[in-house]
Design an enzyme around this catalytic site. Sequence first.
Site, PDB file in Angstrom:
ATOM      1  N   ALA A  30       0.848  -1.196   0.000  1.00 31.40           N
ATOM      2  CA  ALA A  30       0.000   0.000   0.000  1.00 31.40           C
ATOM      3  C   ALA A  30       0.879   1.240   0.000  1.00 31.40           C
ATOM      4  O   ALA A  30       2.049   1.198   0.385  1.00 31.40           O
ATOM      5  CB  ALA A  30      -0.894  -0.005   1.242  1.00 31.40           C
ATOM      6  N   CYS A  31       0.325   2.366  -0.442  1.00 28.41           N
ATOM      7  CA  CYS A  31       1.125   3.586  -0.502  1.00 28.41           C
ATOM      8  C   CYS A  31       1.536   3.998   0.912  1.00 28.41           C
ATOM      9  O   CYS A  31       0.888   3.650   1.902  1.00 28.41           O
ATOM     10  CB  CYS A  31       0.371   4.695  -1.220  1.00 28.41           C
ATOM     11  SG  CYS A  31      -0.787   5.615  -0.215  1.00 28.41           S
ATOM     12  N   LEU A  32       2.612   4.751   0.996  1.00 26.82           N
ATOM     13  CA  LEU A  32       3.214   5.079   2.287  1.00 26.82           C
ATOM     14  C   LEU A  32       2.296   5.916   3.170  1.00 26.82           C
ATOM     15  O   LEU A  32       2.432   5.903   4.401  1.00 26.82           O
ATOM     16  CB  LEU A  32       4.534   5.821   2.064  1.00 26.82           C
ATOM     17  CG  LEU A  32       5.643   5.000   1.403  1.00 26.82           C
ATOM     18  CD1 LEU A  32       6.845   5.886   1.098  1.00 26.82           C
ATOM     19  CD2 LEU A  32       6.053   3.822   2.277  1.00 26.82           C
ATOM     20  N   SER A  33       1.354   6.631   2.578  1.00 28.91           N
ATOM     21  CA  SER A  33       0.434   7.429   3.397  1.00 28.91           C
ATOM     22  C   SER A  33      -0.428   6.561   4.302  1.00 28.91           C
ATOM     23  O   SER A  33      -0.934   7.037   5.326  1.00 28.91           O
ATOM     24  CB  SER A  33      -0.447   8.302   2.503  1.00 28.91           C
ATOM     25  OG  SER A  33      -1.201   7.506   1.615  1.00 28.91           O
TER      26      SER A  33
END
Length: 271
Positions: free
Chosen positions: A176-179
């Site tokens: 998943a994206c780092l955010s």
Amino acid sequence: MLPADLTAKLEQLKKNLTELESILVAYSGGVDSSLLLKVASTTPVKVLAVTAASPTYPQAEIEAATRLARELGVQHMVINTNEMDNPEFCANPPERCYHCKKELFATLQELAREHGLKAIVDGANADDRSDFRPGSQAAREYGVKSPLQEAGLTKDDIRQLARHLGLPNWDKPSMACLSSRIPYGQAITAEKLKQVAAAEDYLRQFGIKEIRVRHHGTIARIEVNPSAFALLIDSKVRANLVNYFHTLGFTYITMDLEGFRSGSMNAVLNK
């Protein structure tokens, strides 16, 4: 040999793609979109793979996606997205992914027009229907199709097919994206994303595949599979890890005893 039901799903996927005639694949380099791209490359469909680069996605993932697209022999583009310029995204509400995907799909829609492509497709699978996925609303708004989902392919199906078709990333953990490492309601900043990326890169040197470093301000909460606990609490490893995380700006370094679990930040949401 593939089971009969999985063979049928694969044939349905090929049929769905062929009917689209020309597609732009939202391609992250994960196993889902990689399988989609691989199968599309075996059909008569005109294909363009597009990978989005931004501070929310590790550079190593972009490079891996580029290498695989080259191996598959498909046309591939890397574009820059600007979700970090969107205050609604950076505020990090539960629907954060909607704001990110909305910008991405708007950009892809314009690219598809420029290249004369009839459809945009993503790697959403049948399991995603039961998960909290705000980005799927953006996909519906922009008419993005999900051929894997339409063919009834689950995550397990996809890994099995990817292995059968010789994809080198068939067992790659979800990324998943780092955010997603930052709790809802806490602002997403470039500095926090860099801290998380560096922390997770450090842990990968130990051969740990599934890693999340959750950013709770001055606290780093490490999620790994319980089988890796003993490795990280070895006295020498632990001391070096703590020292390195301190240099990244974390004051307290903790290990989550529940272990790695994708989407753990969603536990606070009222389902």
